[in-house]
Design an enzyme around this catalytic site. Structure first.
Site, PDB file in Angstrom:
ATOM      1  N   ALA B  65      43.007  45.474  34.994  1.00  0.00           N
ATOM      2  CA  ALA B  65      44.071  44.487  34.801  1.00  0.00           C
ATOM      3  C   ALA B  65      44.110  43.552  36.008  1.00  0.00           C
ATOM      4  O   ALA B  65      43.890  43.980  37.139  1.00  0.00           O
ATOM      5  CB  ALA B  65      45.416  45.195  34.632  1.00  0.00           C
ATOM      6  N   HIS B  66      44.371  42.287  35.753  1.00  0.00           N
ATOM      7  CA  HIS B  66      44.434  41.317  36.849  1.00  0.00           C
ATOM      8  C   HIS B  66      45.029  40.024  36.324  1.00  0.00           C
ATOM      9  O   HIS B  66      45.103  39.794  35.127  1.00  0.00           O
ATOM     10  CB  HIS B  66      43.040  41.056  37.425  1.00  0.00           C
ATOM     11  CG  HIS B  66      42.073  40.470  36.438  1.00  0.00           C
ATOM     12  ND1 HIS B  66      41.596  41.192  35.361  1.00  0.00           N
ATOM     13  CD2 HIS B  66      41.510  39.251  36.340  1.00  0.00           C
ATOM     14  CE1 HIS B  66      40.782  40.434  34.662  1.00  0.00           C
ATOM     15  NE2 HIS B  66      40.704  39.233  35.215  1.00  0.00           N
ATOM     16  N   ALA B  67      45.425  39.182  37.257  1.00  0.00           N
ATOM     17  CA  ALA B  67      45.856  37.831  36.927  1.00  0.00           C
ATOM     18  C   ALA B  67      45.382  36.921  38.058  1.00  0.00           C
ATOM     19  O   ALA B  67      44.817  37.401  39.043  1.00  0.00           O
ATOM     20  CB  ALA B  67      47.374  37.752  36.770  1.00  0.00           C
TER      21      ALA B  67
END
Lengths: 90, 151
Positions: B65-67
């Site tokens: 998960a990342h942004a």
């Protein structure tokens, strides 16, 4: 030769794909520049690219391109990357 | 940031998540606990999946998960969450997910070392399962410690 590693945010997953694609190319003895990019940067980055590497989920975001689109299921599987890059570049 | 130096706060083992959003939010909470991000970052990680799909499930059983970098990222960091029951994210090949990593970076540059380390760890197809089955943070660190830093 230029290869694009493509992901939604341009960090993280595309960077891992780039690292592992470089390892696969080293196995194949092929020299290429690999650029990690996100959706916003894809059109420009892909103009002179031969191959776009992407996840199955992201293929639909790739617009019209002359590059070969190569779908990678497991970003850490060097055997898969090597096999698919060899076909795309062979 | 180096994998073997991650603080205890960013590890959550055996968490229960009823769905993928919960799993991502647990990983976001771990980033907050570790002082890596503010609360807002978890929701941005959820939005990446809502917008682009479950491509963050980059290997069987493993989600990253990342942004994008943003004001909610205080410094570069990584969280490691294992789930008590695997969760479906909607990936055509790599579901269900047992281990959620959450990555936060302050810029698009400078996090290459940790990603190369992650590649070193997870090039071993057994690594995800080994982390999923670990019952202590030390056991997870032992798996992550297999990364040989590149010179």
């Amino acid at each position: 030769m230029k290869i694009i590693a493509f992901c939604g945010a341009g960090i993280g997953t595309s960077a891992i794909l780039k690292v592992n694609a470089e390892r696969a190319l080293a196995r194949l003895g092929i020299q290429a520049d690999i650029e990690a990019t996100d959706i916003a940067g894809l059109a420009v980055a892909a103009e002179d690219a031969q191959v776009i590497l992407a996840s199955p989920e992201l293929v639909k975001f790739i617009g019209k391109t002359y590059a070969d689109v190569v779908v990678i299921e497991n970003y850490f599987d060097l055997d898969e990357l090597t096999r698919k890059l060899e076909i795309a570049l062979g | 940031m180096r994998l073997h130096e991650l603080p205890d706060d960013v590890f959550v083992l055996g968490a229960h998540a009823p769905d993928w959003r919960s799993a991502v939010r647990i990983a976001g909470d771990a980033l907050v606990a570790g002082g890596v991000t503010t609360d807002a970052y978890a929701e941005r990680m959820v939005q990446v999946v809502e917008e682009f799909g479950a491509y963050i499930v980059i290997a069987p059983g493993l989600a990253l998960a990342h942004a994008r970098p943003g004001p909610d990222v205080l410094h570069d960091g990584l969280a490691v969450v294992t789930l008590d029951e695997p969760v479906v994210f909607g990936h055509p090949h790599n579901d269900p997910v047992e281990v959620v990593l959450a990555l936060a970076v302050t810029s698009n540059e400078g996090h290459v070392t940790v990603l190369a380390e992650l590649a070193n760890v997870f090039n071993d197809p057994m690594a995800t399962t080994a982390i999923a089955q670990a019952t202590t943070v030390e056991a997870v660190r032992a798996v992550l410690g297999r990364a040989q830093p590149e010179a």
